[in-house]
Design a protein around this motif. Structure first.
Motif, PDB file in Angstrom:
ATOM      1  N   LEU A 158       0.877  -1.040   0.021  1.00  0.00           N
ATOM      2  CA  LEU A 158      -0.023   0.156  -0.155  1.00  0.00           C
ATOM      3  C   LEU A 158       0.901   1.190   0.073  1.00  0.00           C
ATOM      4  O   LEU A 158       0.575   2.199  -0.652  1.00  0.00           O
ATOM      5  CB  LEU A 158      -1.059   0.018   1.205  1.00  0.00           C
ATOM      6  N   ARG A 159       1.932   1.499   0.830  1.00  0.00           N
ATOM      7  CA  ARG A 159       2.793   2.453   1.063  1.00  0.00           C
ATOM      8  C   ARG A 159       3.688   2.655  -0.265  1.00  0.00           C
ATOM      9  O   ARG A 159       3.749   3.714  -0.801  1.00  0.00           O
ATOM     10  CB  ARG A 159       3.589   2.224   2.133  1.00  0.00           C
ATOM     11  N   THR A 160       4.196   1.634  -0.648  1.00  0.00           N
ATOM     12  CA  THR A 160       4.945   1.673  -2.070  1.00  0.00           C
ATOM     13  C   THR A 160       4.019   2.033  -3.457  1.00  0.00           C
ATOM     14  O   THR A 160       4.177   2.999  -3.923  1.00  0.00           O
ATOM     15  CB  THR A 160       5.371   0.111  -2.710  1.00  0.00           C
ATOM     16  N   GLY A 161       2.480   1.484  -3.250  1.00  0.00           N
ATOM     17  CA  GLY A 161       1.892   1.856  -4.360  1.00  0.00           C
ATOM     18  C   GLY A 161       1.281   3.564  -4.352  1.00  0.00           C
ATOM     19  O   GLY A 161       1.313   4.172  -5.322  1.00  0.00           O
TER      20      GLY A 161
ATOM     21  N   VAL B 173       6.613  16.772  -5.925  1.00  0.00           N
ATOM     22  CA  VAL B 173       5.601  16.197  -4.925  1.00  0.00           C
ATOM     23  C   VAL B 173       5.962  14.604  -5.014  1.00  0.00           C
ATOM     24  O   VAL B 173       6.125  14.152  -3.908  1.00  0.00           O
ATOM     25  CB  VAL B 173       4.182  16.502  -5.447  1.00  0.00           C
ATOM     26  N   GLY B 174       6.274  14.196  -6.168  1.00  0.00           N
ATOM     27  CA  GLY B 174       6.317  12.901  -6.302  1.00  0.00           C
ATOM     28  C   GLY B 174       7.599  12.261  -5.568  1.00  0.00           C
ATOM     29  O   GLY B 174       7.898  11.393  -4.877  1.00  0.00           O
TER      30      GLY B 174
ATOM     31  N   MET C 277      10.959  10.288  -0.707  1.00  0.00           N
ATOM     32  CA  MET C 277      11.729  10.153   0.376  1.00  0.00           C
ATOM     33  C   MET C 277      11.080   9.737   1.561  1.00  0.00           C
ATOM     34  O   MET C 277      11.863   9.335   2.495  1.00  0.00           O
ATOM     35  CB  MET C 277      12.184  11.807   0.445  1.00  0.00           C
ATOM     36  N   ASN C 278       9.824  10.312   1.719  1.00  0.00           N
ATOM     37  CA  ASN C 278       9.049   9.940   2.872  1.00  0.00           C
ATOM     38  C   ASN C 278       9.028   8.504   3.165  1.00  0.00           C
ATOM     39  O   ASN C 278       9.238   7.886   4.217  1.00  0.00           O
ATOM     40  CB  ASN C 278       7.631  10.440   2.785  1.00  0.00           C
ATOM     41  N   ILE C 279       8.675   7.562   2.016  1.00  0.00           N
ATOM     42  CA  ILE C 279       8.613   6.097   2.181  1.00  0.00           C
ATOM     43  C   ILE C 279       9.973   5.686   2.450  1.00  0.00           C
ATOM     44  O   ILE C 279      10.208   4.672   3.396  1.00  0.00           O
ATOM     45  CB  ILE C 279       8.153   5.628   0.969  1.00  0.00           C
TER      46      ILE C 279
ATOM     47  N   PHE D 178      17.671  11.078  -6.156  1.00  0.00           N
ATOM     48  CA  PHE D 178      17.881  12.288  -5.215  1.00  0.00           C
ATOM     49  C   PHE D 178      17.159  12.088  -4.112  1.00  0.00           C
ATOM     50  O   PHE D 178      17.607  12.531  -2.969  1.00  0.00           O
ATOM     51  CB  PHE D 178      17.634  13.296  -6.121  1.00  0.00           C
ATOM     52  N   SER D 179      15.812  11.816  -4.123  1.00  0.00           N
ATOM     53  CA  SER D 179      15.061  11.581  -3.176  1.00  0.00           C
ATOM     54  C   SER D 179      15.550  10.529  -2.267  1.00  0.00           C
ATOM     55  O   SER D 179      15.312  10.665  -0.871  1.00  0.00           O
ATOM     56  CB  SER D 179      13.613  11.213  -3.632  1.00  0.00           C
TER      57      SER D 179
END
Length: 406
Positions: free
Chosen positions: A19-22, A294-295, A300-302, A385-386
């Motif tokens: 889910l998080r990856t998606g 944004v993407g 980076m968050n995940i 980079f992220s």
């Protein structure tokens, strides 16, 4: 660590958090789709404009009759009869480096009929040399010739849509059609230009007949300008804007100071189009950059969450001999895979959006290989980079502290 091992490890980790990856993939997918769609729209707009300018002729100067409301036209006609044969003669004799002057006239028609079928379109009277100054590619038959014009022949060249509506799949050349009260024999059919600029594709619903035929066989309004357009073809030794100034001064004298015409220089339109396209590209680049940013933030968050969840595992790997560069490489591969998968899906979505825009809005979109490479390349770069900061942070974890993490 081998690359294959890092890829397999990254895939396993991503699969365990589907889910998080998606959701992270969706962010990159929409960003890339936005880039693809906007580049396709921009490329389509540029090609449309270039097609229109090419059709006008880069070395031509166009003089177009202005339209006025009925309340003003009578007063204007008392001073100027509009574009006429006198203007054609004066331009030919007085303007330097003129190779050809081709007038164009039209009249209102009630309808077009042939073989029981009826359609709508516009009727234009042109000289036999009109095809030399304006690009009119033929699909079948021939264009109007000198003899047609000399004897006021009742012949015509029709656009692709007129042919389709009246003659379906049968051969159009040699057939006859009725325009108003006059019968015309088809001698040629123009190539379909629907993929080009709307101004160019308007020729799909045009009927071209000799100018002399239009004048002698059809009735025009007394207040109409004799010619709706005069195309001046230069020999290339004079700049079009210089000829424009001379023509404007000449017509002001002939029309008693009444500006009942517009002068269009395709060369100037080309320069303006390039400047507009440059501004459009900058705006599109900013919008696309924000979408990809944004993407990238999502990736980076995940990756930061993944580092936090795998802190103890990182400590174990460091304790058994894994180097910092191995840890960095592992997380960079993971972020790169997320970005690339989002990029590939984004390309597919961008192609779909472009197709929908083209079909629903009638606005041709053009997707070039360079646009696809740019979008996927940037998405991959954003992914790397992220993932760089989370990867560096993971590699700097102290093994002892990491092993104590719960």
């Amino acid at each position: 660590m081998r690359t294959s091992d890092a890829v397999l490890f990254a895939l396993e980790n991503l699969a365990s958090h589907r889910l998080r990856t998606g959701l992270s993939t969706l962010g990159m997918m929409f960003g890339v789709a936005a880039v693809i769609a906007m580049l396709a729209i921009g490329e389509g707009a540029q090609r449309q404009t270039l097609a229109m300018i090419e059709r006008m002729g880069i070395h031509n100067v166009l003089i177009v009759a202005k339209e006025f409301p009925p309340s003003e036209i009578l007063d204007i006609r008392k001073k100027s009869q509009g574009l006429s044969g006198r203007d054609v003669t004066a331009i030919t004799e007085a303007v330097p480096h003129v190779e050809l002057v081709a007038p164009k006239a039209t009249v209102a028609i009630s309808g077009i009929i042939a073989e029981g079928q009826k359609t709508k379109g516009s009727l234009w009277g042109v000289t036999y040399r009109h095809a030399e100054v304006t690009r009119l590619p033929l699909e079948e038959g021939r264009f109007i010739d000198e003899m047609d014009e000399r004897v006021h022949a009742q012949v015509c060249v029709i656009g692709a849509d007129i042919r389709r509506d009246l003659f379906l799949d049968t051969i159009a050349v040699g057939q006859v059609l009725k325009v108003g009260d006059v019968w015309l024999r088809v001698v040629g059919v123009l190539r379909n230009t629907s993929a080009e600029m709307n101004a160019a594709s308007a020729g799909n619903r045009a009927i071209y007949t000799p100018l002399t035929t239009l004048v002698h066989k059809f009735e025009a309004k007394a207040t109409d300008s004799p010619y709706q357009e005069i195309v001046v073809k230069l020999d290339g030794r004079s700049a079009p804007h210089e000829a424009q100034a001379v023509i404007d001064g000449l017509l002001k004298q002939l029309h008693n100071g009444v500006e009942d015409y517009d002068i269009i220089v395709p060369e100037a339109l080309l320069a303006q189009n390039r400047e507009t396209q440059r501004i459009f590209s900058i705006v599109m680049g900013c919008i696309a950059g924000i979408s990809l940013l944004v993407g990238g933030i999502g990736i980076m968050n995940i990756m930061l969450a993944s580092v936090f969840e795998q802190t103890r595992e990182i400590g174990v790997r460091r304790a058994v001999g894994a180097l910092r560069r191995d840890i960095r490489f592992q997380f960079l591969i993971e972020s790169f895979l997320v970005a690339c998968s989002g990029g590939l899906f984004g390309v597919a979505l961008g192609l779909l959006i472009s197709r929908v825009i083209a079909n629903s809005a009638g606005w041709p979109t053009v997707i070039t290989p360079s646009a696809v490479l740019l979008a996927t390349g940037v998405s991959g770069a954003v992914g790397l980079f992220s993932g760089l900061y989370p990867a560096v942070r993971a590699s700097k974890l102290d093994p002892i502290v990491a092993l104590q993490h719960h």
